[in-house]
Motif scaffolding. Structure first.
Motif, short mmCIF file in Angstrom:
data_model
loop_
_atom_site.label_atom_id
_atom_site.label_comp_id
_atom_site.label_asym_id
_atom_site.label_seq_id
_atom_site.Cartn_x
_atom_site.Cartn_y
_atom_site.Cartn_z
N LEU A 93 -8.40 8.28 -2.10
CA LEU A 93 -8.21 6.90 -2.50
C LEU A 93 -6.73 6.57 -2.65
O LEU A 93 -6.28 5.49 -2.25
N LYS A 94 -5.96 7.52 -3.20
CA LYS A 94 -4.51 7.31 -3.32
C LYS A 94 -3.85 7.18 -1.95
O LYS A 94 -3.00 6.32 -1.74
N ALA A 99 -1.41 3.76 2.27
CA ALA A 99 -1.39 3.27 3.66
C ALA A 99 -1.59 1.76 3.70
O ALA A 99 -0.92 1.06 4.47
N SER A 100 -2.46 1.25 2.87
CA SER A 100 -2.70 -0.19 2.82
C SER A 100 -1.46 -0.93 2.33
O SER A 100 -1.12 -1.99 2.86
N ALA A 101 -0.79 -0.38 1.34
CA ALA A 101 0.43 -1.03 0.82
C ALA A 101 1.53 -1.02 1.88
O ALA A 101 2.24 -2.02 2.06
N GLN A 102 1.69 0.11 2.60
CA GLN A 102 2.70 0.17 3.65
C GLN A 102 2.41 -0.85 4.75
O GLN A 102 3.31 -1.52 5.24
N LEU A 103 1.16 -0.97 5.14
CA LEU A 103 0.79 -1.94 6.16
C LEU A 103 1.10 -3.35 5.69
O LEU A 103 1.61 -4.18 6.46
N GLY A 104 0.80 -3.65 4.43
CA GLY A 104 1.10 -4.98 3.89
C GLY A 104 2.59 -5.28 3.92
O GLY A 104 3.01 -6.39 4.28
N TYR A 105 3.42 -4.29 3.55
CA TYR A 105 4.87 -4.49 3.59
C TYR A 105 5.36 -4.68 5.02
O TYR A 105 6.23 -5.53 5.28
N TYR A 106 4.86 -3.91 5.97
CA TYR A 106 5.27 -4.05 7.36
C TYR A 106 4.88 -5.42 7.90
O TYR A 106 5.67 -6.07 8.59
N LEU A 107 3.68 -5.87 7.61
CA LEU A 107 3.24 -7.18 8.09
C LEU A 107 4.07 -8.30 7.46
O LEU A 107 4.42 -9.28 8.13
#
Length: 118
Positions: A93-94, A99-107
């Motif tokens: 889960l961590k 990974a979800s946070a990194q994708l959000g920052y990249y987008l």
């Protein structure tokens, strides 16, 4: 006399040492069972029953985390045998959250590069 006797600190230290002992609950359960049998033999049924109930509670505290399922009085409970599985799920889960946070920052960065804020 510069050093003072501090009973609270001494009791706290004794308590932490006692709780750190690995077989404390097993020995306590055994002593309670012996006391319950002795009380029953001396015809002290009420006191023996109370100590026997306390024995059951202490035994459950010791052995319940090791059991896979528990059923008594028509109530059935099942849980995982080991905490390792829960830790493994938490680690996944961590990783997923990271990974979800990194994708959000990249987008978010890509959107600002394509269309700057007004």
């Amino acid at each position: 006399m510069t050093s003072q006797w501090q009973p609270v600190g001494l009791l706290r230290e004794l308590w932490t040492k006692l709780l750190a002992w690995p077989h404390l609950l097993k020995i306590t359960a055994g002593v309670l069972l012996i006391i319950a049998v002795i009380l029953a033999l001396f015809d002290r049924v009420a006191a023996g029953s109370l100590v026997a109930a306390l024995f059951v509670v202490v035994a459950l505290f010791e052995f319940l985390p090791q059991m896979e399922s528990f059923a008594a009085f028509g109530i059935k409970a099942q849980w995982r045998k080991k905490l390792d599985e829960a830790e493994e799920i938490l680690e996944k889960l961590k990783q997923s959250t990271k990974a979800s946070a990194q994708l959000g920052y990249y987008l978010l960065g890509w959107e600002w590069a394509v269309r700057p804020p007004v």
